[in-house]
Design a protein around this motif. Sequence first.
Motif, PDB file in Angstrom:
ATOM      1  N   GLN A 610       0.799  -1.221   0.000  1.00  0.00           N
ATOM      2  CA  GLN A 610       0.000   0.000   0.000  1.00  0.00           C
ATOM      3  C   GLN A 610       0.832   1.271   0.000  1.00  0.00           C
ATOM      4  OE1 GLN A 610      -1.663  -1.168   4.016  1.00  0.00           O
ATOM      5  NE2 GLN A 610      -1.421   1.020   4.396  1.00  0.00           N
ATOM      6  N   GLY A 611       2.171   1.165  -0.007  1.00  0.00           N
ATOM      7  CA  GLY A 611       3.016   2.348  -0.062  1.00  0.00           C
ATOM      8  C   GLY A 611       2.916   3.047  -1.412  1.00  0.00           C
ATOM      9  N   GLN A 612       3.002   4.376  -1.381  1.00  0.00           N
ATOM     10  CA  GLN A 612       2.910   5.184  -2.592  1.00  0.00           C
ATOM     11  C   GLN A 612       4.308   5.464  -3.121  1.00  0.00           C
ATOM     12  OE1 GLN A 612      -0.104   5.891  -3.947  1.00  0.00           O
ATOM     13  NE2 GLN A 612      -0.983   4.727  -2.237  1.00  0.00           N
ATOM     14  N   LEU A 613       4.662   4.816  -4.232  1.00  0.00           N
ATOM     15  CA  LEU A 613       5.951   4.994  -4.879  1.00  0.00           C
ATOM     16  C   LEU A 613       5.727   5.336  -6.347  1.00  0.00           C
ATOM     17  CD1 LEU A 613       8.015   2.024  -3.343  1.00  0.00           C
ATOM     18  CD2 LEU A 613       8.372   4.459  -2.937  1.00  0.00           C
ATOM     19  N   PRO A 614       6.647   6.097  -6.959  1.00  0.00           N
ATOM     20  CA  PRO A 614       7.940   6.573  -6.443  1.00  0.00           C
ATOM     21  C   PRO A 614       7.787   7.739  -5.464  1.00  0.00           C
ATOM     22  CG  PRO A 614       7.602   7.359  -8.672  1.00  0.00           C
ATOM     23  CD  PRO A 614       6.447   6.456  -8.386  1.00  0.00           C
TER      24      PRO A 614
END
Length: 695
Positions: A610-614
């Motif tokens: 669920q992390g927002q990358l880049p």
Amino acid sequence: IATMLESRLQTKLRSSPNGRETSLWSSGFRMKLESVTPFLGKYRPFVGCCCQTSTPKSWESLFHRGIRDLGFCNVILVKEENTRFRGWLVRRLCYFLWSLEQHIPPCQDAPQKIMESTGVPGGAGEGQVPDLVKKEVQCILGHIQAPPCPFLVRLFSWALLPFLNCVFLNVQLHKGQMKMVHKAAQAGSPLVLLSTHKTFLDGILLPFVLFSQGLGLPAPCLIRLCPMSHRALLRKPGGLFLPSEANLSLDSSEGLLARAVVQAASVPLGLWTGALAVLRSLCSHLGCSRQICSQVHLAQPFSLQEYTISARSCWGSRQTLEQLLQPIVLGQCAAVPDTEKEQEWTPITGPLLALKEEDQLLVRRLSHHVLSASVANSAVMSTAIMATLLLFKHQKLLGEFTWLTEEILLRGFDVGFSGQLRSLLQHTLSLLRAHVALLRIRQGDLLVVPRPGPGLTHLARLSAELLPVFLSEAVGACAVWGLLVGRVPPQGPWELQGIELLSQKELYRQILLLMHLLLQDLLLLQPCQSSYCYCQEVLDWLIQCGLLVAEETPGSRAACGRKLWGAVLTPTCPLQLSQQLRCPDFFLFLCRLLSPLLKAFAQAAAFLRQGQLPDTESGYTKQLFEFLQATAQEEGIFECVDPKLAISAIWTFRDLGVLQQMPSPAGPRLHQCSTFARRDNQEKLEQFIWQFICS
């Protein structure tokens, strides 16, 4: 007191509302009080020994053989014996006479010395220094220094002695450490002193200790922002100040000459720069006068020249963490490559850029040696022990506090406290009063409960100070847990004691996997020490502390687990979990010391979904930290809510190839590797980490 509490603790041991065990603490009226001392027998542990592998000659020539018999001295206690004179008047003027007799090194010709420096254009034999450069150097020197006045230096020394005696009960210095530093100074080579600066008091204590012991003064402290009135007063004792218009940042091209002058201007009498600011800060401590004790540790000196020669021979083949661990995490192979891990996090900026690649590596590895020595020199405080007991053990605060103190001393670490046990616990709990709840349930009895949320987070940060003491055993215990994780019954791993045999080869593999996963700065693994030597050291500690015993084969002599070293074991020698009664509790204690870091890693693996990358590294760190906070609120795992743990997880995942740093017009940004963008590989990473976490 422990005997009297035994029955009470058996009947009144309760659980706190958040499910954590707590213990009762009696006031102990009319009982003989147990004392806690910072030594075992009559000896105190000697800390800060240099590495014997990279500096063997320094060890032979500088180490003091009778170090344990020399004890400590109080450097702020100046008596009649410290002067050349005797008599009743001398006893009243001993501070003044002592300051007059201190040696002050002569001040060299600063402008000429700076002109010959390699940092100044034309200096160091490059040619004639232009007149314009000379004028600029003179102008800069006019801003930052004035000719030192020996009288004011002695006056400062005289005034500092009674002041320190008002603030401190004593300032202890190990005589053996001081003898080694004196011996190194007599060799004729310049001494380079690296300070860890544990508190702001070090800025005034360390120069005073060196000055009082006849070692001269360290390089000047440079203060940029200081009122002009303070500058006028502090220049005479040799204060060194930066001009207000000088830009000394490493990435700035402005002020190049000013930076060169400041780096070359070694005015050794700049000891008292900023003294007024320090004294002003110390005024708040006068309310607790004669209650503060301080101890200064000096690590064993070693020859930098010898290190540069011998350290290069210790360099072997190395691979990145991605090459070592990623195939095993993904299940593509089972064998751990026979090579060392390449991990160097020292920023290559500023002065390091001017060095060759080989010299950069030498500097970075020297920093690991310095870090290891600084951690070994750091005394463990009572708050760290209390926090560890409240988080991970704490069945009996009184008995366990004494036991844990002795275990720390047995492992060669120093403790920064002593006194009667009950009073010491009262003082420690008063320091932690914002993070623990003290509930009086009946007259004379207290219930100690860690406060949930930020209180647990603070206790976890304090308990991390104990991790270097038990690090080898903690790594070994987590490795044993990972080896048994698939066959542990619900009752726990110690149901297998005396039954399940552990393969030494498989245990080595588990230790290597966990060792590669952890950051080198955490392991304090010195660059000259191979990973396989570290595995053997871990195994030795597990056997010495009695957690593992070697399986006796027919015809072999019986071996005591505490005395059996790894050198005696054969590669095929099976191991068993010990059947000693105290071992299960100690095993869980060791596993839980590493659990905050490993749980942060596991939650970072779960956050990949669920992390927002880049994103930038700082931005992704903020995302992960917010996720740790949210998870803590849901699951109650507040020990992981620490920005440092989030940073460690991101650095490890970047080494592992889970995250990749790519350049962009706005600066480097983190991207998720395509391999770990798949849900199944993310779960494999999470399961790989969870195998080492004792639930």
